[in-house]
Structure formats: C-alpha cells, structure tokens
Design a protein around this motif. Sequence first.
Motif, PDB file in Angstrom:
ATOM      1  N   ALA A  35       0.837  -1.194   0.000  1.00 16.04           N
ATOM      2  CA  ALA A  35       0.000   0.000   0.000  1.00 16.04           C
ATOM      3  C   ALA A  35       0.870   1.242   0.000  1.00 16.04           C
ATOM      4  N   GLY A  36       0.237   2.369  -0.283  1.00 18.66           N
ATOM      5  CA  GLY A  36       0.938   3.646  -0.252  1.00 18.66           C
ATOM      6  C   GLY A  36       0.026   4.718   0.288  1.00 18.66           C
ATOM      7  N   GLY A  37       0.613   5.745   0.865  1.00 15.86           N
ATOM      8  CA  GLY A  37      -0.197   6.804   1.426  1.00 15.86           C
ATOM      9  C   GLY A  37       0.634   7.989   1.845  1.00 15.86           C
ATOM     10  N   VAL A  38       0.049   8.787   2.724  1.00 13.27           N
ATOM     11  CA  VAL A  38       0.695  10.017   3.190  1.00 13.27           C
ATOM     12  C   VAL A  38       0.563  10.113   4.698  1.00 13.27           C
ATOM     13  N   LEU A  74       3.987   0.857   2.431  1.00 14.42           N
ATOM     14  CA  LEU A  74       3.873  -0.208   3.428  1.00 14.42           C
ATOM     15  C   LEU A  74       3.828  -1.552   2.707  1.00 14.42           C
ATOM     16  N   LYS A  75       4.595  -2.505   3.221  1.00 13.03           N
ATOM     17  CA  LYS A  75       4.565  -3.852   2.656  1.00 13.03           C
ATOM     18  C   LYS A  75       4.610  -4.871   3.788  1.00 13.03           C
ATOM     19  N   ASN A  76       3.601  -5.746   3.842  1.00 12.05           N
ATOM     20  CA  ASN A  76       3.543  -6.846   4.810  1.00 12.05           C
ATOM     21  C   ASN A  76       3.692  -8.152   4.051  1.00 12.05           C
ATOM     22  N   THR A  77       4.713  -8.927   4.397  1.00 15.15           N
ATOM     23  CA  THR A  77       4.978 -10.180   3.687  1.00 15.15           C
ATOM     24  C   THR A  77       4.904 -11.361   4.644  1.00 15.15           C
ATOM     25  N   PRO A  78       3.903 -12.250   4.478  1.00 16.76           N
ATOM     26  CA  PRO A  78       3.805 -13.436   5.337  1.00 16.76           C
ATOM     27  C   PRO A  78       4.778 -14.516   4.899  1.00 16.76           C
ATOM     28  N   SER A  79       5.280 -15.266   5.864  1.00 12.67           N
ATOM     29  CA  SER A  79       6.182 -16.375   5.556  1.00 12.67           C
ATOM     30  C   SER A  79       6.196 -17.338   6.734  1.00 12.67           C
ATOM     31  N   VAL A  80       7.025 -18.364   6.629  1.00 15.39           N
ATOM     32  CA  VAL A  80       7.180 -19.347   7.707  1.00 15.39           C
ATOM     33  C   VAL A  80       8.632 -19.322   8.167  1.00 15.39           C
ATOM     34  N   VAL A 198      -2.867   8.148   6.380  1.00 13.54           N
ATOM     35  CA  VAL A 198      -3.819   7.279   5.686  1.00 13.54           C
ATOM     36  C   VAL A 198      -3.100   6.576   4.542  1.00 13.54           C
ATOM     37  N   PHE A 199      -3.635   5.410   4.153  1.00 18.30           N
ATOM     38  CA  PHE A 199      -3.051   4.701   3.010  1.00 18.30           C
ATOM     39  C   PHE A 199      -4.128   3.924   2.273  1.00 18.30           C
ATOM     40  N   HIS A 200      -3.828   3.579   1.030  1.00 17.61           N
ATOM     41  CA  HIS A 200      -4.767   2.867   0.158  1.00 17.61           C
ATOM     42  C   HIS A 200      -4.112   1.604  -0.390  1.00 17.61           C
ATOM     43  N   HIS A 201      -4.959   0.604  -0.603  1.00 15.65           N
ATOM     44  CA  HIS A 201      -4.507  -0.630  -1.259  1.00 15.65           C
ATOM     45  C   HIS A 201      -5.509  -0.932  -2.345  1.00 15.65           C
ATOM     46  N   ASP A 202      -5.141  -0.662  -3.594  1.00 15.89           N
ATOM     47  CA  ASP A 202      -6.090  -0.730  -4.706  1.00 15.89           C
ATOM     48  C   ASP A 202      -6.473  -2.141  -5.101  1.00 15.89           C
ATOM     49  N   ASP A 203      -5.639  -3.128  -4.774  1.00 14.41           N
ATOM     50  CA  ASP A 203      -5.877  -4.475  -5.288  1.00 14.41           C
ATOM     51  C   ASP A 203      -6.657  -5.371  -4.341  1.00 14.41           C
TER      52      ASP A 203
END
Length: 204
Positions: A35-38, A74-80, A198-203
């Motif tokens: 996501a991206g924002g300001v 912002l980037k959240n990456t799930p993993s094990v 605030v931020f947006h995630h278009d997908d």
Amino acid sequence: MAASIYEQILGEAFYQLHPKLQQRYTFLQDRPFEAGGVMKRIKGVPKGFLPLGWLGTKRKLLFPERGEGVPFTLKNTPSVGKDGEAQVHWERIFYFGKTQRYFNALMRFNAKEAVIEDYLGEPPIVYSDLELAVEQGALLITSKRQRLLLGPVEIPLPSIFQGKATVKEAYIEEEEAYAISVQVKNPLIGTVFAYEGVFHHDDL
C-alpha cells in the motif's frame, strides 16, 4: 489456507474488525499486502536524542526527521520461520525528499505462549510482546514486555528504558482508506516517535 497470525491471536474477536481490516490481515492467497499513502504528521526522535535517531537509521528502526504530508509505502509479507512458526515482515518506508527512512519489524506468532512477538529493526535490536484488541471495528496494538537484543544476548529492559508503543488502525468508509496512528512513549523522554496518516490498497 492457514489462518494468519492475527486471526490466531484474536480468535473470535477478529471477526469484529471492519471487513476491510479482516481482508487486510488475512493475507489472501499468501500474497504480500502492499500500500501507499501520506503521513499527515510524523515526529522522529527528539532533537536532544539525535544520536539515538541516527543509530536507528542504521538498523532501519528510528530516525530524526519530522514533517507533514510525508509520502510512505507499506509492505507486509507473510512467511514461515525456521522453526515452522508463522511470521510477517513489516517494511515501512518514509520519503523525506530524496531521503528514505525505515521503520521495519518482524512479527511472529508464539503459539505456546499465545503472544505476538515483535522483533524491531534490521537486524533486530529490540524485542517486544504485543497485545492485540478490537475496538469499534479498529485494531489496537500495544507493546508489553521488552528486551534489548545484542546478537544472541537478550537483556530485559526496565520500564524506565522502554519505548511503549500504541497503534490504532481503522478503515474510513468515506475516504475508502485505512487510517493509522502510532505513538511510542518513554517515561523519561516522553514521545520518542509518532506518526498519523492514511493509506490505500487498490488491489484488495
């Protein structure tokens, strides 16, 4: 698909979150959330503690800059993890002109103790237990027990040296955007670090 670490820790309370937050913290198809924002406002480490801010830049944790209208991603990456426990890498980048600053962490779910473990910085320099709750559809996160990480050595931090974090994330229907506020306070320094935006995630 296995439940995310946030679903596991919140249990039935997870379904009290706003539907958009439920989607965000489910990590559909195990994809990263980007996501991206300001940031409307952001306050770095106080001027009297600039060495702490500059040290933080080396570990992608804290920084001395402050301002208004600061773009961020912002980037959240799930993993094990190596031990088989679910984890999520948090990468937050703030753009002060041509300068990039980070506030990164790795969150893991400790099923045995039923707690989210938060390893702050890269490589991590501070550890904190996290307590999660839901309030009127918003996600609240507060930090609890903390330790200083010096390689393999972990040193419990007295409360007077801790930076207690309070995080609130909500979804604003009118703006079709996520709202985030973070505040880190210390008994001696006061506000160590804070931002609101605030931020947006278009997908999604």
